[in-house]
Design an enzyme around this catalytic site. Structure first.
Site, short mmCIF file in Angstrom:
data_model
loop_
_atom_site.label_atom_id
_atom_site.label_comp_id
_atom_site.label_asym_id
_atom_site.label_seq_id
_atom_site.Cartn_x
_atom_site.Cartn_y
_atom_site.Cartn_z
N ASN A 134 20.55 -46.04 -10.39
CA ASN A 134 19.64 -46.09 -9.24
C ASN A 134 20.30 -45.53 -7.99
OD1 ASN A 134 17.36 -46.94 -10.51
ND2 ASN A 134 17.60 -49.10 -10.01
N PHE A 174 4.23 -46.96 -2.42
CA PHE A 174 5.55 -46.29 -2.29
C PHE A 174 5.63 -44.99 -3.06
CE2 PHE A 174 8.29 -46.80 -6.08
CZ PHE A 174 7.53 -47.66 -6.86
N LYS A 175 4.68 -44.79 -3.99
CA LYS A 175 4.52 -43.49 -4.66
C LYS A 175 3.13 -43.48 -5.29
CE LYS A 175 6.53 -44.68 -9.13
NZ LYS A 175 7.52 -44.35 -10.14
N ARG A 226 -0.70 -65.67 -13.08
CA ARG A 226 -0.15 -64.44 -13.66
C ARG A 226 -0.34 -64.41 -15.17
NH1 ARG A 226 4.57 -60.69 -12.32
NH2 ARG A 226 3.66 -60.92 -10.27
N ARG A 232 6.07 -52.41 -2.30
CA ARG A 232 7.38 -52.95 -1.96
C ARG A 232 8.30 -51.86 -1.40
NH1 ARG A 232 8.81 -56.06 -7.34
NH2 ARG A 232 7.64 -54.29 -8.17
N ASP A 271 5.99 -67.40 -18.20
CA ASP A 271 6.14 -67.37 -16.75
C ASP A 271 5.62 -68.70 -16.23
OD1 ASP A 271 6.22 -64.60 -14.67
OD2 ASP A 271 5.72 -66.58 -13.86
N CYS A 305 13.46 -51.14 -6.20
CA CYS A 305 14.81 -51.07 -6.78
C CYS A 305 15.87 -50.39 -5.93
CB CYS A 305 14.75 -50.35 -8.12
SG CYS A 305 13.88 -51.30 -9.35
N LEU A 351 12.84 -48.04 -16.80
CA LEU A 351 11.49 -47.50 -16.63
C LEU A 351 11.14 -47.36 -15.15
CD1 LEU A 351 9.27 -49.85 -15.63
CD2 LEU A 351 9.62 -50.64 -17.94
N GLY A 367 9.65 -64.27 -17.51
CA GLY A 367 9.27 -63.38 -16.40
C GLY A 367 8.24 -62.36 -16.85
C1 UDX Z 1 13.19 -46.38 -10.00
C2 UDX Z 1 13.98 -45.63 -11.09
O1 UDX Z 1 13.47 -44.32 -11.25
C3 UDX Z 1 13.92 -46.40 -12.40
O2 UDX Z 1 14.73 -45.76 -13.39
C4 UDX Z 1 14.41 -47.81 -12.19
O3 UDX Z 1 14.32 -48.55 -13.38
C5 UDX Z 1 13.63 -48.48 -11.08
O4 UDX Z 1 13.67 -47.70 -9.88
P1 UDX Z 1 10.62 -46.60 -9.34
O5 UDX Z 1 11.09 -47.39 -8.17
O6 UDX Z 1 9.48 -47.11 -10.14
O7 UDX Z 1 11.82 -46.38 -10.37
O8 UDX Z 1 10.17 -45.17 -8.78
P2 UDX Z 1 10.73 -43.68 -8.73
O9 UDX Z 1 9.78 -42.79 -9.41
O10 UDX Z 1 12.14 -43.60 -9.14
O11 UDX Z 1 10.60 -43.37 -7.15
C6 UDX Z 1 11.34 -44.08 -6.17
C7 UDX Z 1 11.03 -43.56 -4.78
O12 UDX Z 1 11.61 -42.28 -4.58
C8 UDX Z 1 9.52 -43.37 -4.48
O13 UDX Z 1 9.25 -43.82 -3.17
C9 UDX Z 1 9.32 -41.88 -4.63
O14 UDX Z 1 8.22 -41.42 -3.89
C10 UDX Z 1 10.65 -41.36 -4.07
N1 UDX Z 1 10.98 -40.01 -4.54
C11 UDX Z 1 11.18 -39.77 -5.86
C12 UDX Z 1 11.14 -38.99 -3.61
O15 UDX Z 1 10.99 -39.19 -2.40
N2 UDX Z 1 11.49 -37.74 -4.06
C13 UDX Z 1 11.69 -37.47 -5.38
O16 UDX Z 1 12.02 -36.31 -5.70
C14 UDX Z 1 11.53 -38.51 -6.30
#
Ligand code: UDX
Length: 459
Positions: free
Chosen positions: A220, A334-335, A38, A342, A33, A272, A159, A8
């Site tokens: 999570n 998403f951030k 990819r 996703r 993979d 996640c 991570l 993967g």
């Molecule tokens: C997350 C976990 O942090 C990580 O440990 C796990 O392995 C995978 O899932 P990720 O999905 O990459 O990581 O992003 P993360 O930074 O945790 O943000 C998740 C979502 O929460 C984003 O949409 C972010 O914008 C939102 N968020 C985060 C908020 O709305 N407010 C916050 O204070 C923090």
């Protein structure tokens, strides 16, 4: 030489193996993979995922002790340690649809390992899996073992996207779960020695298999619950005149609560949180714990509420209709610092606005037009924030990209319809300054303008 193979080459497998390779020059790491495009991308100058620092790490060891290949069976057969880092999406049909994790890819990986192995293997669960998956995998492997000894370990990855390399270089902790037998302990020790090349021993936690599997889902769920808690507070702040940033700061000063992960937003997204909570809920239900299941379900319900509350706020502020009005969406990922969409809250917000017949115009610095087409079946995508906002009635900020703080809002205002609205779903802009320009500004969880007070949103 220890040989590692990772099945993967995605967001977790690629960066994790690259870091193992760069930190352990004496270990050969091959990421395999079945997807040729990819693997070709991992072998090219344009890696298939964007992560700060990843290019440098890959360049430093690719072709030396880090390899990417589609020859899955050969490298699995040769490896001592096999990481399995394949997708575990939520099941879309059949038993447990909408909640349970789909382990199809995992099961076929396990069967393939059993087919091609000729020597003892340590098989490591890297992707998040439901508790007790290791047991199922163990059964597949031992029933097809041909005398080979398999040890299954759970080594969940914590991570976050956008900070993957930083997180891998300096993890808060590494978690390794294994069987509590002499062979199990030996396998745990072997994996521990890999991480010990750069992670201090006290940060490597060893547990039994089920604790490790559950800890990943629990971590999570706790993180998502924090966001839903602060987002629930944001609704109450708007109703009472409190300011959610001040509340977050005040509660975060309590060392038991801590300051991180308390930013109110339009909702959490990413691959996640929702998937893992749904999975947790399903496991609770299967174990006859409906109260526990309902408790965690609420985290998702508040997240959905927050997204629809945002859409309702937009529509109600604009005289209860956005039909035929241009609404500019700034940020679709998403951030920030990722092109990943996703489960992005932007999908639900856009669908809500499109449902009310708005003309939506989207700009995001990293998300591609093709992706928007796949997510929304529409292609109104702009290459520039000023183009996206030109002639718009409203601007919705849905991702906290730094560049949105520095836009020329006077120019944007001058080119918009009046009254000009800004709905800030991430609290990135200076609302007072924008009000000075003439905008009507909504900031999540902040005291409302007179205009917004007069037009209450019905959630
Ligand atoms: C997350 C976990 O942090 C990580 O440990 C796990 O392995 C995978 O899932 P990720 O999905 O990459 O990581 O992003 P993360 O930074 O945790 O943000 C998740 C979502 O929460 C984003 O949409 C972010 O914008 C939102 N968020 C985060 C908020 O709305 N407010 C916050 O204070 C923090």
């Amino acid at each position: 030489m220890v040989k590692i193979c990772c099945i993967g080459a995605g967001y977790v497998g690629g960066p994790t193996m690259a870091v193992i390779a760069v930190k352990c020059p004496a270990i050969e790491v091959v990421v395999v993979d079945i997807s040729k495009p990819r693997i070709d991308a991992w072998n090219s100058d344009k890696l298939p995922i964007y992560e700060p620092g990843l290019d440098e790490v890959v360049k430093a060891c690719r072709g030396k002790n880090l390899f990417f290949s589609t020859d899955v069976e050969k490298h699995v057969a040769e490896a001592d340690i096999i990481f399995v880092s394949v997708n575990t999406p939520t099941k879309t049909r059949g038993l447990g649809a909408g909640k349970a994790a789909d382990l199809t890819y995992w099961e076929s990986a396990a069967r393939m390992i059993a087919d091609v192995s000729k020597s003892d293997k340590i098989v490591v669960e890297k992707s998040t899996v439901p508790v007790k998956t290791a047991e199922a995998i163990e059964k597949i492997l031992t029933h097809n073992s041909k005398g080979i000894n398999y040890q299954i370990l759970s080594n969940p990855e914590f991570l976050a996207e956008g900070t993957a390399i930083e997180d891998l270089f300096k993890p808060d902790r590494v978690l390794i779960g294994g069987r509590e037998t002499p062979e199990g302990r030996k396998a745990v020790q072997a994996l521990k020695e890999v991480y010990a090349h750069w992670v201090p021993e006290e940060n490597i936690i060893t547990t039994n298999l089920w604790s490790a599997e559950l800890s990943k889902l629990a971590a999570n769920a706790f993180l998502a619950q924090r966001i839903s808690s602060v987002n629930a507070m944001s609704a109450l702040c708007e109703a009472t005149g409190a300011n959610v940033s001040e509340v977050s700061y005040a509660i975060g000063k309590d060392s038991r609560i801590g300051p991180k992960f308390l930013n109110a937003s339009v909702g959490f997204g990413g691959s996640c949180f929702q998937k893992d909570i749904l999975n947790l809920v399903y496991i609770c239900e299967c174990n006859g714990l409906p109260e526990v299941a309902n408790y965690w379900k609420q985290v998702i319900k508040i997240n959905d509420y927050q997204k629809s509350r945002f859409v309702n706020r937009v529509v109600s502020s604009m005289f209860n209709t956005v039909s035929g009005k241009k609404v500019a969406i700034l940020g679709f990922a998403f951030k920030k610092d990722t092109g990943d969409t996703r489960e992005t809250p932007a999908i639900d917000v856009c669908k809500g606005l499109l449902g009310d017949k708005a003309h939506v115009s989207i700009y995001d610095p990293e998300v591609t037009e093709d992706q928007i087409q796949r997510d929304l079946a529409m292609n109104k995508f702009d290459w520039d924030a000023y183009e996206a906002t030109k002639g718009a009635h409203a601007v919705c900020i849905l991702t906290e990209w730094n560049q949105f703080k520095e836009l020329d809002y006077q120019k944007i205002f001058d080119n918009m319809q009046k009254p000009a609205f800004i709905f800030d779903g991430r609290n990135v802009v200076d609302a007072e300054k924008l009000r000075g320009i003439g905008f009507i500004v909504y900031s999540i969880g902040k005291p409302l303008d007179a205009w917004l007070k007069d037009m209450p949103a019905i959630a």
